[in-house]
Write a protein that holds these residues in place. Structure first.
Motif: not given
Length: 547
Positions: A389, A439, A443-445, A465-466, A468
């Motif tokens: 990810h 991040a 953003r988290s992707d 993917g996303e 944490s």
């Protein structure tokens, strides 16, 4: 697209015996006019130059003309038909032959030519004349099909729309040791002296190495822009075994720039031109300009927009030159993943370091592995998916970026992600840095790196993917600590820097992955003290950027 040549009706005589036949299936009887004409047409349809020539009154001349035409036309298939054959009482015959040359997905070219046959002591033969190939074709001429490209050629543009690469006339200086013969060594020395004023790095030793690697075949010693040919010490074409081929090539608009990105962008540019290329059938006569007989041309291709930053590319080139061992550097847009530039020094070029090739990461990713392992709770499979990810473990195929000759596969072989077992490419490291920078911006992707705007990068091995945000923040905190009080703390002129630094042992390789401002930096070095070398490259980058 079909083009039909003129046809000449065969003369008829009241006492003539009229024969009708269609080839490629001849009568099988070469003892009469119909048979020999049918067999000749069938041989043409079979692209059998020797068989067709042997059926004529002048086999050598026929073989020369037919051979040159078939080589120049390079058809996928040829079909023929014979119409209006007429045999006369004086031992001659006339006929018309239609020939259709076909190239799939491009078009066809059709001719209709008239000819005669004669009954000789050896039997019936087709009277040879070049006009059998194309009506009224002169001796020594041939047909050929050539590629055509619309004008102007597309440019490769930078992120601001400024021209980054463009097509220019160039001269390829080619050396053929076989043609030079016993004078080969002297010719190489003479060639090196001739081009020294404009290409001092292409020494006699360099040319000999190219010849040795080519097993004695002809090699391109150097490619010079046309204006540079006026700077050579003497005319290379006068040297034994040397030829100068004038052609066009995609080159950097700014002569100060060079980059390993050139190869991938050139390949992409060539594919764009291929998609809009046309074709033309020409009549080529010695001493005359080729005459267009048929063809089709597509529209000019659009200019290619990229994410490259020309100023950044210049800075990268300056940053890697001071390190003696192989050093390569890339920068990425921290928000989009767009590749801003890539440079490598001569040592890295000899090692053919590529953006997509996987290399051992050593201790570089320790903070990443530790954070991901904690999130996965020791679950090896889950941890591998979490790494993906962030762009680690993925195989990126980005249009415009050269693929490695022997692509490695990033791997993790143990639950705690032992650094000695992990490999990564510069594209993977760039994707990681961009994911962490995103991040930091909320953003988290992750996003895949790319260089051609509008061209999607393929991601192999899974889907990005996303991730944490908490894990990303932990990694960012460790990177900030490394920059403030760790291995990257001696770097100056880089406010807000977050960094990953590490090596794969004393002999490297060494890595630097940094987030600073709106950019992600990835540096890869090989050899002894490669970790220190990577930091030296980073420091030079920050110093040159500030200037």
């Amino acid at each position: 697209m079909a083009w039909r040549g003129s046809s000449v009706a065969a003369a008829t005589v009241a006492a003539a015996l009229t024969l009708s036949l269609v080839t490629g299936c001849g009568s099988g009887d070469s003892t009469d006019a119909a048979g020999v004409v049918s067999d000749y047409a069938a041989a043409i349809a079979d692209k059998n130059v020797q068989a067709a020539s042997d059926l004529t009154t002048a086999p050598a001349s026929a073989a020369e003309t037919l051979g040159a035409t078939f080589a120049g036309m390079a058809p996928d298939s040829v079909t023929t038909s014979v119409d209006d054959p007429v045999e006369y009482s004086d031992g001659t015959a006339s006929f018309t032959i239609k020939t259709t040359w076909t190239w799939p997905d491009q078009g066809t070219f059709e001719t209709s030519t008239s000819g005669t046959a004669r009954e000789l002591s050896s039997g019936w033969k087709v009277q040879w004349e070049p006009g059998l190939v194309y009506q009224n074709m002169p001796a020594g001429a041939r047909l050929q099909k050539v590629r055509t490209d619309a004008s102007p050629a597309p440019t490769v543009d930078s992120r601001t729309g400024k021209t980054f690469m463009k097509m220019e006339p160039v001269d390829e200086i080619v050396f053929d040791p076989a043609a030079a013969g016993r004078k080969s060594d002297a010719a190489i020395n003479a060639l090196a002296r001739a081009i020294e004023p404009i290409a001092p790095l292409v020494t006699a030793a360099v040319i000999r190495e190219k010849v040795d690697q080519a097993d004695g075949r002809a090699v391109t010693a150097v490619v010079l822009r046309e204006e540079d040919m006026g700077l050579v010490a003497s005319d290379p074409a006068k040297i034994a075994g040397v030829t100068v081929n004038r052609t066009g090539k995609l080159v950097m608009d700014d002569r100060r720039l060079s980059s390993p990105l050139e190869t991938g962008l050139t390949n992409y540019w060539a594919a764009v031109r291929d998609a809009t290329a046309g074709w033309q059938v020409q009549l080529v006569t010695p001493g005359s300009r080729p005459q267009r007989l048929a063809g089709k041309q597509g529209p000019p291709a659009k200019d290619i927009a990229t994410t490259v930053d020309q100023n950044q590319q210049l800075v990268l080139g300056d940053s890697v030159v001071d390190v003696a061992q192989p050093a390569t550097m890339m920068t990425f847009d921290a928000s989009t993943g767009g590749i801003l530039g890539m440079a490598r020094n001569d040592a890295a070029a000899k090692r053919d370091v590529q953006a997509g090739t996987s290399y051992a990461t050593g201790s570089t990713l320790d903070p990443v592995f530790a954070a991901v392992d904690r999130e996965a709770g020791g679950d090896d499979g889950k941890a591998g998916r979490l790494l993906f990810h962030y762009g680690l473990g993925a195989k990126f195929t980005a249009p415009g970026v050269s693929l490695p000759h022997s692509p490695g596969t990033p791997k993790v072989s143990s639950a705690d992600f032992s650094p000695s077992d992990y490999t990564s490419s510069m594209l993977n490291m760039g994707a990681l840095g961009v994911a962490l920078a995103r991040a930091d911006a909320g953003r988290s992707d992750a996003v895949a790196p790319y260089i051609v705007k509008g061209a999607q990068t393929k991601v192999g091995g899974g889907e990005l993917g996303e991730f944490s945000p908490d894990t990303a923040r932990k990694i960012l905190a460790d990177m900030a600590k490394t920059a403030k009080s760790g291995d990257a703390s001696d770097l100056t002129g880089a406010p807000g820097l977050r960094a990953l630094v590490g090596t794969n042992g004393p002999q490297g390789p060494g890595w630097f992955v940094g987030i600073q401002g709106k950019k992600v930096l990835v540096i890869y070095c090989e050899g002894d003290k490669s970790g220190t070398a990577a930091l030296q490259v980073a420091q030079k980058y920050f110093r040159v950027s500030a200037q």
